[in-house]
Motif scaffolding. Structure first.
Motif, PDB file in Angstrom:
ATOM      1  N   GLY A  44       0.997  -1.046   0.419  1.00  0.00           N
ATOM      2  CA  GLY A  44      -0.464  -0.062   0.072  1.00  0.00           C
ATOM      3  C   GLY A  44       0.894   1.457  -0.050  1.00  0.00           C
ATOM      4  O   GLY A  44       0.445   2.423  -0.915  1.00  0.00           O
ATOM      5  N   LEU A  45       1.747   1.442   0.139  1.00  0.00           N
ATOM      6  CA  LEU A  45       2.740   2.496   0.850  1.00  0.00           C
ATOM      7  C   LEU A  45       3.319   3.524  -0.230  1.00  0.00           C
ATOM      8  O   LEU A  45       3.330   3.414  -0.222  1.00  0.00           O
ATOM      9  N   PHE A  86     -12.581   4.520  -7.753  1.00  0.00           N
ATOM     10  CA  PHE A  86     -13.059   3.491  -6.249  1.00  0.00           C
ATOM     11  C   PHE A  86     -12.025   2.776  -6.399  1.00  0.00           C
ATOM     12  O   PHE A  86     -11.185   3.031  -5.698  1.00  0.00           O
ATOM     13  N   VAL A  87     -11.233   2.084  -7.680  1.00  0.00           N
ATOM     14  CA  VAL A  87     -10.507   1.077  -7.198  1.00  0.00           C
ATOM     15  C   VAL A  87      -9.330   1.217  -7.008  1.00  0.00           C
ATOM     16  O   VAL A  87      -7.956   1.316  -6.029  1.00  0.00           O
ATOM     17  N   GLY A  94      -6.951   0.456   0.589  1.00  0.00           N
ATOM     18  CA  GLY A  94      -7.066  -1.240   1.501  1.00  0.00           C
ATOM     19  C   GLY A  94      -6.015  -1.655   2.025  1.00  0.00           C
ATOM     20  O   GLY A  94      -5.747  -2.155   2.874  1.00  0.00           O
ATOM     21  N   GLN A  95      -4.944  -1.991   1.107  1.00  0.00           N
ATOM     22  CA  GLN A  95      -3.791  -2.246   1.664  1.00  0.00           C
ATOM     23  C   GLN A  95      -3.210  -1.868   2.984  1.00  0.00           C
ATOM     24  O   GLN A  95      -2.293  -2.555   3.547  1.00  0.00           O
ATOM     25  N   GLY A 115      -8.523  -8.619   3.298  1.00  0.00           N
ATOM     26  CA  GLY A 115      -7.559  -9.257   2.036  1.00  0.00           C
ATOM     27  C   GLY A 115      -8.055 -10.240   1.946  1.00  0.00           C
ATOM     28  O   GLY A 115      -7.005 -10.369   0.736  1.00  0.00           O
ATOM     29  N   ALA A 116      -8.319 -10.852   2.218  1.00  0.00           N
ATOM     30  CA  ALA A 116      -8.763 -12.305   1.673  1.00  0.00           C
ATOM     31  C   ALA A 116      -9.221 -11.823   0.004  1.00  0.00           C
ATOM     32  O   ALA A 116      -9.232 -12.885  -0.540  1.00  0.00           O
TER      33      ALA A 116
END
Length: 184
Positions: A44-45, A86-87, A94-95, A115-116
């Motif tokens: 994510g970072l 959105f994605v 989200g990550q 995460g799943a």
């Protein structure tokens, strides 16, 4: 270190599985939680600090190129403007949030569920069955589900404290039993 073994038993569809956890199991469950937390935090970072993250090219091209059975769905996603907006926010943030939640053990089951879900989408997006249906994305999906199933947030995590928070003479989890699905 305690030496008491814990027995597990579950019946699904008339089939019962049972076993005993080793005293070291708690450390391996914690290690899985921290490993996935660190992996998602850094992913994510990387996307957030790398600037200009966009999933459109991946969604439009990668699944079709690798023969994914969901290629048409991914292409449709890439061609839907509001969904891409959105994605492009949901994936990196989200990550990052899944990673933080797992590292500190807060809202662990909720983080592991998402995460799943992400790993399921990556599994179909990165489709490659040339060496069988089990790959790293599928294995990570199972690790997330294991973290959730074992309530890994209670192991040196904030969920253990949050669940015991006093709300009018009851613990939070007694007062709001539905929170067992997001904590733990």
């Amino acid at each position: 270190m305690g030496t008491q073994e814990v027995s597990l038993e579950s019946t699904i569809g008339g089939v019962t599985a049972e076993g005993k956890l080793h005293t070291l199991s708690v450390w391996f469950i914690l290690a899985l939680r921290l490993m996935m937390g660190l992996a998602f935090l850094t992913a994510g970072l990387g996307k957030l600090l790398g600037g200009g993250f966009s999933a459109a090219g991946y969604l439009a091209n990668a699944p079709a190129a690798n023969g994914s059975p969901l290629a048409d769905l991914f292409i449709s996603m890439s061609q839907t403007g509001w969904f891409m907006d959105f994605v492009n926010v949901a994936v990196p943030w989200g990550q990052l949030l899944i990673g933080l939640g797992l590292i500190v053990g807060c809202l662990t089951r909720l983080a592991a569920f998402w995460g799943a879900f992400m790993m399921l989408m990556f599994y179909f997006g990165n489709w490659d069955v040339s060496h069988g249906y089990i790959n790293g994305d599928f294995a990570y999906l199972l690790v997330f589900l294991s973290v959730a199933a074992f309530g890994a947030g209670r192991i040196i995590g904030l969920d253990a404290y949050i669940e015991q928070y006093d709300v009018g003479g009851e613990t939070l989890i007694e007062r709001y039993p539905w929170m067992r699905y997001i904590l733990g």
